[in-house]
Design a protein around this motif. Structure first.
Motif, PDB file in Angstrom:
ATOM      1  N   VAL A   1       0.875  -1.167   0.000  1.00  0.00           N
ATOM      2  CA  VAL A   1       0.000   0.000   0.000  1.00  0.00           C
ATOM      3  C   VAL A   1       0.913   1.218   0.000  1.00  0.00           C
ATOM      4  N   ILE A   2       0.711   2.102  -0.967  1.00  0.00           N
ATOM      5  CA  ILE A   2       1.639   3.216  -1.178  1.00  0.00           C
ATOM      6  C   ILE A   2       0.865   4.522  -1.314  1.00  0.00           C
ATOM      7  N   ARG A   3       1.307   5.529  -0.608  1.00  0.00           N
ATOM      8  CA  ARG A   3       0.775   6.888  -0.768  1.00  0.00           C
ATOM      9  C   ARG A   3       1.848   7.787  -1.375  1.00  0.00           C
ATOM     10  N   PHE A   4       1.489   8.447  -2.482  1.00  0.00           N
ATOM     11  CA  PHE A   4       2.276   9.535  -3.040  1.00  0.00           C
ATOM     12  C   PHE A   4       1.560  10.818  -2.638  1.00  0.00           C
ATOM     13  N   ALA A   5       2.205  11.641  -1.822  1.00  0.00           N
ATOM     14  CA  ALA A   5       1.609  12.898  -1.371  1.00  0.00           C
ATOM     15  C   ALA A   5       2.460  14.059  -1.866  1.00  0.00           C
ATOM     16  N   ALA A   6       1.816  15.207  -2.072  1.00  0.00           N
ATOM     17  CA  ALA A   6       2.516  16.362  -2.614  1.00  0.00           C
ATOM     18  C   ALA A   6       2.027  17.648  -1.962  1.00  0.00           C
ATOM     19  N   THR A   7       2.900  18.634  -1.920  1.00  0.00           N
ATOM     20  CA  THR A   7       2.567  20.007  -1.567  1.00  0.00           C
ATOM     21  C   THR A   7       2.994  20.884  -2.746  1.00  0.00           C
ATOM     22  N   PRO A   8       2.589  22.146  -2.772  1.00  0.00           N
ATOM     23  CA  PRO A   8       2.917  22.977  -3.944  1.00  0.00           C
ATOM     24  C   PRO A   8       4.405  23.031  -4.270  1.00  0.00           C
ATOM     25  N   SER A   9       5.256  22.969  -3.265  1.00  0.00           N
ATOM     26  CA  SER A   9       6.696  23.078  -3.512  1.00  0.00           C
ATOM     27  C   SER A   9       7.391  21.726  -3.598  1.00  0.00           C
TER      28      SER A   9
END
Length: 247
Positions: free
Chosen positions: A143-151
Motif C-alpha cells: 500500500v503506497i501513498r504519493f503525497a505532494a505540496t505545492p513546492s
C-alpha cells in the motif's frame, strides 16, 4: 479467517489474452461487497502508513504484507505469510534503490488478511499465463501513498521509464484527491508507447508482465490552489515460485 482459505474464481480469459498479446491488461476488477470493503479499508489505512524512509525526494508512505498462494481447480488458495525478509530490487531495475535491503512495516492483519484482499489476489492469479493447477506464488502487497505540496511533488524511484524486476504486477487505485499528474505510461520493450492513462475510480487497475513492457508514473503534484494532494494505491507483486528476475 482460515489459514489456507480457498477462493472460487471464474477465469477472466480476456485478461489472459491481453497479457499474452500485449504484455498488459486494464480489464476491470469484479467488485462485490467484500472487495469494496477491502478497497475502503486499505484506503483508510493509507492515512496511517509509515513514511518511506528510503525516499527523500518527497512525501511517500509505504507498507508491505506477504502472502502465499496456490492455483487449484476453479480457484486459488491464499494464506498470509509472516516473512520478514527485507524487500530487495536488483540495481539493474532500480538504479536509485536497487541492491538495498528495504524494510517496510506491514499493515494490521485484520485489514490485510480479509476476504476482499484474497479475492483481489485470486482474481489476478487465476488468469496469469503461468498459472496452471498446482502452481504456487509468493505475493507482496504494497500500500503506497504519493503525497505532494505545492513546492514538493512526489515521484517514483527510479523516475521515468523502468522495470520493477518482478514477474507480474497488479496495481489498483485506492483514492486520489487534489492531485494532477500521476499518469501511467506503458511502452513495449522498444519503448514504443502502448498506453497512457490516469486512474480515477477506486479499484481501477492495470496489470502487466514486467518482462514484456516498460512503465512509468508521472510525478504527483497539487492542482493549482491546493496545499496538499495524494494518490493512494495497492500493488500486488505476483511472483511464481521458482521464477527469478534476469540479473
Amino acid at each position: 479467517m482460515h489459514e489456507d482459505a480457498f477462493v472460487s474464481v471464474v477465469t477472466d480469459t480476456r485478461a489472459r489474452e491481453e497479457i499474452l498479446e500485449q504484455g498488459f491488461t486494464r480489464r476491470p476488477l469484479s467488485v462485490d461487497v467484500d472487495v469494496a470493503r477491502a478497497l475502503g479499508e486499505l484506503a483508510h489505512a493509507a492515512w496511517s502508513l509509515p513514511k518511506d524512509q528510503y525516499y527523500e525526494g518527497g512525501y511517500r508512505y509505504r507498507s508491505l504484507n506477504r502472502f502465499k498462494a496456490e492455483i487449484a481447480e476453479c480457484g486459488v488458495r491464499v494464506r498470509p505469510c509472516d516473512d520478514t525478509t527485507p524487500y530487495v530490487q536488483l540495481e539493474k531495475y532500480n538504479t536509485t534503490l536497487g541492491g538495498q535491503p528495504r524494510k517496510y512495516a506491514p499493515i494490521p492483519k485484520e485489514i490485510a488478511d480479509t476476504a476482499g484482499v484474497r479475492k483481489m489476489i485470486s482474481h489476478h492469479l487465476m488468469y496469469l499465463p503461468l498459472s496452471k493447477v498446482g502452481a504456487t506464488y509468493s505475493v507482496n502487497m504494497h500500500v503506497i501513498r504519493f503525497a505532494a505540496t505545492p513546492s514538493r511533488p512526489c515521484d517514483t524511484s527510479p523516475p521515468g521509464l523502468h522495470k520493477d524486476g518482478e514477474k507480474y504486477l497488479a496495481t489498483h487505485l485506492l483514492a486520489r484527491c487534489g492531485a494532477q499528474g500521476g499518469e501511467v505510461v506503458i511502452t513495449d520493450n522498444d519503448k514504443r508507447e502502448m498506453g497512457r492513462f490516469t486512474m480515477r475510480e477506486s479499484g481501477e487497475c492495470y496489470v502487466f508482465d514486467d518482462d514484456r513492457i516498460w512503465h512509468m508514473l508521472t510525478p504527483v503534484v497539487t492542482l493549482e490552489g491546493n496545499q496538499f494532494a495524494y494518490r493512494d494505491t495497492v500493488t500486488f507483486d505476483l511472483l511464481p515460485d521458482g521464477w527469478k528476475p534476469v540479473d
